[in-house]
Design a protein around this motif. Structure first.
Motif, PDB file in Angstrom:
ATOM      1  N   LEU A  50     -15.408  -5.834  14.906  1.00 56.69           N
ATOM      2  CA  LEU A  50     -16.149  -5.316  13.757  1.00 56.69           C
ATOM      3  C   LEU A  50     -15.541  -5.872  12.481  1.00 56.69           C
ATOM      4  CD1 LEU A  50     -18.131  -3.317  12.329  1.00 56.69           C
ATOM      5  CD2 LEU A  50     -16.269  -1.632  12.435  1.00 56.69           C
ATOM      6  N   PHE A  51     -16.386  -6.427  11.616  1.00 56.75           N
ATOM      7  CA  PHE A  51     -15.968  -6.830  10.280  1.00 56.75           C
ATOM      8  C   PHE A  51     -16.535  -5.815   9.299  1.00 56.75           C
ATOM      9  CE2 PHE A  51     -15.595 -10.581  12.863  1.00 56.75           C
ATOM     10  CZ  PHE A  51     -14.371 -11.100  12.466  1.00 56.75           C
ATOM     11  N   SER A  52     -15.630  -5.137   8.618  1.00 57.96           N
ATOM     12  CA  SER A  52     -15.983  -3.932   7.881  1.00 57.96           C
ATOM     13  C   SER A  52     -15.233  -3.888   6.558  1.00 57.96           C
ATOM     14  CB  SER A  52     -15.640  -2.710   8.747  1.00 57.96           C
ATOM     15  OG  SER A  52     -15.873  -1.498   8.077  1.00 57.96           O
ATOM     16  N   SER A  53     -15.578  -2.912   5.719  1.00 55.38           N
ATOM     17  CA  SER A  53     -14.855  -2.711   4.466  1.00 55.38           C
ATOM     18  C   SER A  53     -15.079  -1.293   3.969  1.00 55.38           C
ATOM     19  CB  SER A  53     -15.330  -3.701   3.396  1.00 55.38           C
ATOM     20  OG  SER A  53     -14.762  -3.397   2.141  1.00 55.38           O
ATOM     21  N   GLN A  54     -14.024  -0.695   3.447  1.00 56.21           N
ATOM     22  CA  GLN A  54     -14.169   0.616   2.816  1.00 56.21           C
ATOM     23  C   GLN A  54     -14.968   0.517   1.521  1.00 56.21           C
ATOM     24  OE1 GLN A  54     -10.374   2.557   2.363  1.00 56.21           O
ATOM     25  NE2 GLN A  54     -10.125   2.862   4.568  1.00 56.21           N
ATOM     26  N   GLY A  55     -15.202  -0.688   1.029  1.00 56.95           N
ATOM     27  CA  GLY A  55     -15.984  -0.885  -0.176  1.00 56.95           C
ATOM     28  C   GLY A  55     -17.463  -1.097   0.081  1.00 56.95           C
ATOM     29  N   ASP A  99      -9.792  -1.908  -0.513  1.00 59.56           N
ATOM     30  CA  ASP A  99      -9.553  -1.450   0.853  1.00 59.56           C
ATOM     31  C   ASP A  99      -8.074  -1.653   1.189  1.00 59.56           C
ATOM     32  OD1 ASP A  99      -9.413  -1.165   3.669  1.00 59.56           O
ATOM     33  OD2 ASP A  99     -11.487  -1.832   3.912  1.00 59.56           O
ATOM     34  N   PRO A 100      -7.340  -0.592   1.524  1.00 65.27           N
ATOM     35  CA  PRO A 100      -5.907  -0.741   1.818  1.00 65.27           C
ATOM     36  C   PRO A 100      -5.627  -1.560   3.071  1.00 65.27           C
ATOM     37  CG  PRO A 100      -6.650   1.485   2.340  1.00 65.27           C
ATOM     38  CD  PRO A 100      -7.772   0.819   1.609  1.00 65.27           C
ATOM     39  N   TYR A 101      -6.639  -1.770   3.901  1.00 59.74           N
ATOM     40  CA  TYR A 101      -6.468  -2.536   5.129  1.00 59.74           C
ATOM     41  C   TYR A 101      -7.193  -3.885   5.056  1.00 59.74           C
ATOM     42  CZ  TYR A 101      -5.393   2.260   6.224  1.00 59.74           C
ATOM     43  OH  TYR A 101      -4.872   3.525   6.167  1.00 59.74           O
ATOM     44  N   GLY A 102      -7.790  -4.170   3.903  1.00 58.11           N
ATOM     45  CA  GLY A 102      -8.507  -5.428   3.730  1.00 58.11           C
ATOM     46  C   GLY A 102      -7.555  -6.601   3.605  1.00 58.11           C
ATOM     47  N   SER A 103      -7.988  -7.765   4.089  1.00 54.13           N
ATOM     48  CA  SER A 103      -7.151  -8.959   4.038  1.00 54.13           C
ATOM     49  C   SER A 103      -8.020 -10.206   3.952  1.00 54.13           C
ATOM     50  CB  SER A 103      -6.267  -9.037   5.291  1.00 54.13           C
ATOM     51  OG  SER A 103      -5.610 -10.289   5.386  1.00 54.13           O
ATOM     52  N   SER A 104      -7.557 -11.162   3.153  1.00 55.05           N
ATOM     53  CA  SER A 104      -8.266 -12.443   3.091  1.00 55.05           C
ATOM     54  C   SER A 104      -8.218 -13.159   4.430  1.00 55.05           C
ATOM     55  CB  SER A 104      -7.653 -13.323   1.995  1.00 55.05           C
ATOM     56  OG  SER A 104      -6.279 -13.572   2.258  1.00 55.05           O
ATOM     57  N   GLN A 105      -7.192 -12.858   5.246  1.00 55.70           N
ATOM     58  CA  GLN A 105      -7.089 -13.464   6.575  1.00 55.70           C
ATOM     59  C   GLN A 105      -8.275 -13.069   7.443  1.00 55.70           C
ATOM     60  OE1 GLN A 105      -3.455 -12.453   8.647  1.00 55.70           O
ATOM     61  NE2 GLN A 105      -3.974 -13.668  10.453  1.00 55.70           N
ATOM     62  N   TRP A 106      -8.721 -11.823   7.327  1.00 54.77           N
ATOM     63  CA  TRP A 106      -9.858 -11.364   8.124  1.00 54.77           C
ATOM     64  C   TRP A 106     -11.174 -11.905   7.556  1.00 54.77           C
ATOM     65  CZ3 TRP A 106      -6.176 -11.031  10.836  1.00 54.77           C
ATOM     66  CH2 TRP A 106      -5.172 -10.072  10.828  1.00 54.77           C
ATOM     67  N   THR A 107     -11.237 -12.107   6.233  1.00 53.66           N
ATOM     68  CA  THR A 107     -12.409 -12.739   5.634  1.00 53.66           C
ATOM     69  C   THR A 107     -12.562 -14.169   6.157  1.00 53.66           C
ATOM     70  OG1 THR A 107     -12.225 -11.400   3.618  1.00 53.66           O
ATOM     71  CG2 THR A 107     -13.477 -13.448   3.460  1.00 53.66           C
ATOM     72  N   VAL A 108     -11.452 -14.890   6.265  1.00 57.48           N
ATOM     73  CA  VAL A 108     -11.483 -16.254   6.802  1.00 57.48           C
ATOM     74  C   VAL A 108     -11.934 -16.237   8.261  1.00 57.48           C
ATOM     75  CG1 VAL A 108     -10.041 -18.229   7.442  1.00 57.48           C
ATOM     76  CG2 VAL A 108      -9.757 -17.146   5.211  1.00 57.48           C
ATOM     77  N   ARG A 109     -11.475 -15.247   9.018  1.00 62.18           N
ATOM     78  CA  ARG A 109     -11.891 -15.142  10.426  1.00 62.18           C
ATOM     79  C   ARG A 109     -13.399 -14.901  10.521  1.00 62.18           C
ATOM     80  NH1 ARG A 109      -9.782 -14.728  15.364  1.00 62.18           N
ATOM     81  NH2 ARG A 109     -10.876 -13.530  16.944  1.00 62.18           N
ATOM     82  N   GLN A 110     -13.925 -14.016   9.695  1.00 61.94           N
ATOM     83  CA  GLN A 110     -15.363 -13.767   9.722  1.00 61.94           C
ATOM     84  C   GLN A 110     -16.138 -15.018   9.311  1.00 61.94           C
ATOM     85  OE1 GLN A 110     -17.008 -10.965   6.902  1.00 61.94           O
ATOM     86  NE2 GLN A 110     -18.765 -10.534   8.220  1.00 61.94           N
TER      87      GLN A 110
END
Length: 277
Positions: A50-55, A99-110
């Motif tokens: 799941l690619f998600s965001s608290q925002g 998002d306290p768990y957000g990361s650019s690394q996961w954005t790159v993965r998506q």
């Protein structure tokens, strides 16, 4: 990438899972399960990302759905076993809540999945199944259909040893067989460390005033090794060290090992619970 290429989606606004899967399956695989079609059908779990965001206003519904999926609420509905991972992206952080768990690394993965599946838009909540199909993450029917239709592969047979060389690190040693034959194009053996039971009070942003619950949130992702020309039964060994976060609690965490080729397809996954200490 401009903001016009991002979207926060509700139901029914993504490409169909079947069309995304069909385009991706045309690519040459670098790994194949050393099993018959019947054995594959009965084999290991399906990896659901799941690619998600608290925002994003619609992500909390998808988070709840994936939590239910991960704890087995859909067992008995012809849904195969699953391994669930949630990656929180960072491209909604400008909307008033970081998002306290957000990361650019996961954005790159998506983004890599968007390109592999030949999509035009990065959006949340998005689910990617076995790296081969995708759907909007809060559409229960599409999600379950994608999982049921996903190819299945034998789970690796790793044995894991956990050590704490320091209070802020976790060392994991893995030994076992991939149970997937890898050709000369190679594949990566990846290891994800996730955390469940997270609760966040959002005082601002698109989810202002809501208390958000998140499970299976990926906190670390490391490559154990890259393999080439490896028989399915060959023993693979490796060690990785995860840097830990300040609030790390082993009882809330788990680990997932998965095999992924250069086309981002998944060819087997295995889940571990961490020892309490």
């Amino acid at each position: 990438m401009g903001r016009r290429l991002f979207a926060c989606f509700g139901k029914g606004l993504s490409s169909s899972p079947s069309s995304s899967s069909a385009a991706h399956e045309k690519r040459t695989s670098a790994a194949t399960a050393d099993l018959s079609a019947e054995e594959q059908r009965k084999s290991g779990p399906v990896l659901v990302e799941l690619f998600s965001s608290q925002g994003c206003t619609t992500s909390p519904v998808a988070e709840l759905l994936l939590s239910r999926l991960g704890r087995g609420d859909f067992n008995g509905s012809n849904v195969p076993p699953v391994v669930v991972l949630a990656f929180h992206v960072d491209y909604w952080d400008y909307m008033g809540w970081k998002d306290p768990y957000g990361s650019s690394q996961w954005t790159v993965r998506q983004k890599a999945y968007i390109e592999a599946l030949r999509l035009d838009t990065m959006f949340t909540p998005q689910v990617v199944v076995q790296g081969m199909a995708q759907c909007v993450g809060n559409d229960e029917n599409d999600l379950l259909t994608s999982i049921k239709q996903a190819p299945r592969y034998a789970a690796p047979t790793f044995q894991a040893t956990f050590e704490r060389p320091s209070p802020d690190s976790l060392q994991v040693s893995l030994t076992g067989a991939l149970r997937t034959k890898v050709d000369s194009n190679g594949a990566n053996v990846m290891v994800a460390l996730y955390e469940s039971g997270l609760v966040t009070d959002c005082p601002s942003g698109e989810n202002k005033g809501r208390v958000l619950s998140n499970d299976y949130v990926v906190r670390r992702l490391e490559k154990l090794c890259t393999v080439k020309d490896v028989p399915a039964k060959k023993t693979i060994s490796g060690t990785i060290t995860f840097p830990l976060w300040q609030t790390f609690n082993a009882t809330k965490c788990g680990m997932v090992v998965f095999i992924q080729n250069s086309s981002h397809q998944i060819f087997g996954s295995q889940k571990f619970q961490l020892p309490d200490n």
